[in-house]
Design a protein around this motif. Structure first.
Motif, PDB file in Angstrom:
ATOM      1  N   ILE A   1      -2.054  -2.163  -7.606  1.00  0.00           N
ATOM      2  CA  ILE A   1      -2.426  -3.556  -7.307  1.00  0.00           C
ATOM      3  C   ILE A   1      -2.221  -4.435  -8.544  1.00  0.00           C
ATOM      4  O   ILE A   1      -1.716  -5.555  -8.466  1.00  0.00           O
ATOM      5  CB  ILE A   1      -3.895  -3.636  -6.830  1.00  0.00           C
ATOM      6  CG1 ILE A   1      -4.029  -3.008  -5.432  1.00  0.00           C
ATOM      7  CG2 ILE A   1      -4.393  -5.079  -6.817  1.00  0.00           C
ATOM      8  CD1 ILE A   1      -5.474  -2.751  -5.001  1.00  0.00           C
ATOM      9  N   SER A   2      -2.600  -3.889  -9.696  1.00  0.00           N
ATOM     10  CA  SER A   2      -2.455  -4.632 -10.944  1.00  0.00           C
ATOM     11  C   SER A   2      -0.974  -4.923 -11.230  1.00  0.00           C
ATOM     12  O   SER A   2      -0.598  -6.059 -11.545  1.00  0.00           O
ATOM     13  CB  SER A   2      -3.058  -3.809 -12.089  1.00  0.00           C
ATOM     14  OG  SER A   2      -2.887  -4.475 -13.308  1.00  0.00           O
ATOM     15  N   ALA A   3      -0.139  -3.900 -11.076  1.00  0.00           N
ATOM     16  CA  ALA A   3       1.300  -4.066 -11.347  1.00  0.00           C
ATOM     17  C   ALA A   3       1.925  -5.036 -10.344  1.00  0.00           C
ATOM     18  O   ALA A   3       2.756  -5.880 -10.702  1.00  0.00           O
ATOM     19  CB  ALA A   3       1.999  -2.707 -11.297  1.00  0.00           C
TER      20      ALA A   3
ATOM     21  N   ASP B   1       3.020  -0.495  -3.372  1.00  0.00           N
ATOM     22  CA  ASP B   1       3.618  -1.582  -4.159  1.00  0.00           C
ATOM     23  C   ASP B   1       3.829  -2.862  -3.348  1.00  0.00           C
ATOM     24  O   ASP B   1       4.404  -3.828  -3.840  1.00  0.00           O
ATOM     25  CB  ASP B   1       4.927  -1.125  -4.826  1.00  0.00           C
ATOM     26  CG  ASP B   1       6.012  -0.790  -3.823  1.00  0.00           C
ATOM     27  OD1 ASP B   1       5.717  -0.740  -2.599  1.00  0.00           O
ATOM     28  OD2 ASP B   1       7.165  -0.592  -4.243  1.00  0.00           O
ATOM     29  N   GLN B   2       3.337  -2.890  -2.094  1.00  0.00           N
ATOM     30  CA  GLN B   2       3.354  -4.144  -1.331  1.00  0.00           C
ATOM     31  C   GLN B   2       1.938  -4.592  -0.968  1.00  0.00           C
ATOM     32  O   GLN B   2       1.740  -5.475  -0.134  1.00  0.00           O
ATOM     33  CB  GLN B   2       4.224  -3.999  -0.077  1.00  0.00           C
ATOM     34  CG  GLN B   2       5.719  -4.038  -0.432  1.00  0.00           C
ATOM     35  CD  GLN B   2       6.621  -3.819   0.772  1.00  0.00           C
ATOM     36  OE1 GLN B   2       7.146  -2.713   0.999  1.00  0.00           O
ATOM     37  NE2 GLN B   2       6.823  -4.858   1.563  1.00  0.00           N
ATOM     38  N   ILE B   3       0.939  -3.956  -1.619  1.00  0.00           N
ATOM     39  CA  ILE B   3      -0.465  -4.295  -1.355  1.00  0.00           C
ATOM     40  C   ILE B   3      -1.028  -5.180  -2.459  1.00  0.00           C
ATOM     41  O   ILE B   3      -0.880  -4.889  -3.639  1.00  0.00           O
ATOM     42  CB  ILE B   3      -1.320  -3.007  -1.238  1.00  0.00           C
ATOM     43  CG1 ILE B   3      -0.994  -2.259   0.060  1.00  0.00           C
ATOM     44  CG2 ILE B   3      -2.813  -3.335  -1.304  1.00  0.00           C
ATOM     45  CD1 ILE B   3      -1.790  -0.971   0.246  1.00  0.00           C
ATOM     46  N   LEU B   4      -1.679  -6.271  -2.061  1.00  0.00           N
ATOM     47  CA  LEU B   4      -2.504  -7.071  -2.965  1.00  0.00           C
ATOM     48  C   LEU B   4      -3.910  -7.110  -2.375  1.00  0.00           C
ATOM     49  O   LEU B   4      -4.096  -6.788  -1.195  1.00  0.00           O
ATOM     50  CB  LEU B   4      -1.947  -8.498  -3.081  1.00  0.00           C
ATOM     51  CG  LEU B   4      -0.647  -8.662  -3.880  1.00  0.00           C
ATOM     52  CD1 LEU B   4      -0.056 -10.057  -3.653  1.00  0.00           C
ATOM     53  CD2 LEU B   4      -0.896  -8.434  -5.371  1.00  0.00           C
TER      54      LEU B   4
ATOM     55  N   SER C   1      -1.691  -9.126   1.497  1.00  0.00           N
ATOM     56  CA  SER C   1      -2.903  -9.260   0.693  1.00  0.00           C
ATOM     57  C   SER C   1      -4.121  -9.017   1.581  1.00  0.00           C
ATOM     58  O   SER C   1      -4.356  -9.755   2.542  1.00  0.00           O
ATOM     59  CB  SER C   1      -2.962 -10.651   0.052  1.00  0.00           C
ATOM     60  OG  SER C   1      -4.076 -10.734  -0.800  1.00  0.00           O
ATOM     61  N   PHE C   2      -4.871  -7.952   1.248  1.00  0.00           N
ATOM     62  CA  PHE C   2      -6.016  -7.566   2.075  1.00  0.00           C
ATOM     63  C   PHE C   2      -7.300  -8.174   1.512  1.00  0.00           C
ATOM     64  O   PHE C   2      -7.563  -8.103   0.309  1.00  0.00           O
ATOM     65  CB  PHE C   2      -6.129  -6.050   2.165  1.00  0.00           C
ATOM     66  CG  PHE C   2      -5.018  -5.435   2.984  1.00  0.00           C
ATOM     67  CD1 PHE C   2      -5.122  -5.365   4.373  1.00  0.00           C
ATOM     68  CD2 PHE C   2      -3.860  -4.976   2.385  1.00  0.00           C
ATOM     69  CE1 PHE C   2      -4.088  -4.838   5.146  1.00  0.00           C
ATOM     70  CE2 PHE C   2      -2.816  -4.451   3.137  1.00  0.00           C
ATOM     71  CZ  PHE C   2      -2.930  -4.372   4.523  1.00  0.00           C
TER      72      PHE C   2
END
Ligand SMILES: [Zn+2]
Length: 302
Positions: free
Chosen positions: A291-293, A243-246, A220-221
């Motif tokens: 990010i939403s998914a 798909d590993q970014i928040l 999570s950035f």
């Protein structure tokens, strides 16, 4: 913590005025094309420190107002993060009545060593963990920056207990890791990590990011990714699959550029997301959708 703002005096100097303004919330940015989530915010602390929030028009319900100003710019789901028993209870209660907000509950790693009865506090956290709209256990972890040697044993015991709670309730673990990358991984390995692990306010370099990615953790950035001195963090973002970014605010802290030093809130997420898209070369629409998914997959459904 931000200094309390004083009333403007007619005699205040230009310098004082500038300092006061620096404590005001930044203007509302341009909306994102696709709504995203703020994966880590402290609405309770933000509202307690609010000097002149842009949602001043709705002082009857400041939480609803903060949620609606964020939604206006495409931040329509928030995760309210607990740091002690009181804030965890507050967040769980808020999540029950506010559809845009889900909660996580925990004792912060700098809080745990100060408690006279850690076990009793952990029992309180565990009882909240069972609630449906409590969707994560955090923030917990290790902090060698603010907690010295004398607090380390209690900090580690608390982290281990939170890992066990996350596994018992099959909820994501939200980790606070400050200057403690190797120890966080060591403790996760020795306990066995829960299925979903989020590194909140990711602060490592590309090498540590790659190790976390390999393990399937979420990174999570925060606004720190926009800071001038954060080249290593931007390298980390580049090696993290979408798909590993928040993204998160950690509000009221870590305000993104160009407003570093002012108070933060969820409506400022677009600045971080735009910067992240530029950093990674991602298409803005695609990054927002990812990010939403990912947010829905990890914490949802709202
Ligand atoms: Zn936090």
């Amino acid at each position: 913590m931000l200094a309390a703002m004083t009333e403007q005096q007619p005699t205040e100097s230009r310098r004082t005025r500038a300092a006061r303004r620096a404590g005001e919330f930044p203007p509302v940015p341009e909306p994102l094309p696709i709504p995203v989530i703020d994966s880590h915010t402290h609405l309770d602390i933000t509202l307690a420190e609010a000097a002149a929030p842009p949602w001043n028009g709705r002082l009857d319900d400041p939480v609803a107002a903060a949620v609606s100003v964020a939604a206006r710019v495409g931040v329509d789901r928030l995760v309210q993060v607990g740091v002690d028993v009181a804030s965890s209870r507050w967040g769980a209660e808020l999540a029950r009545r506010q559809p845009a907000v889900l909660a996580t509950v925990a004792l912060h790693p700098n809080e745990a060593p100060r408690l006279t009865d850690l076990d009793e506090a952990l029992r309180e956290i565990e009882s909240l963990a069972a609630e449906d709209r409590v969707r994560g256990i955090g923030e917990t972890g290790m902090d060698f920056f603010r907690t010295g040697d004398e607090g380390r044993a209690a900090q580690e015991a608390s982290f281990r207990a939170h890992i066990a709670i996350a596994k018992r309730y099959a909820k994501p673990l939200v980790i606070h890791d400050r200057d403690a990358h190797a120890d966080v991984l060591r403790i996760l390995d020795s306990e066995g990590a829960p299925e979903t692990v989020v590194l909140h306010c990711f602060s490592g370099d590309a090498e540590f990011a790659a190790e976390c990615v390999r393990r399937g953790y979420l990174l999570s950035f925060a606004g720190t990714v926009t800071f001038g001195n954060a080249a290593g963090l931007r390298e980390a973002a580049r090696v993290t699959p979408p798909d590993q970014i928040l993204v998160e605010t950690d509000a009221p802290y870590l305000t993104p550029m160009p407003h570093r030093g002012r108070p933060n809130a969820s409506y400022l997420i677009p600045l971080t997301v735009r910067s992240l898209a530029e950093t990674t070369g991602a298409d803005l629409d695609e990054l927002c959708a990812a990010i939403s998914a990912t947010g829905d997959r990890v914490f949802g459904p709202w």
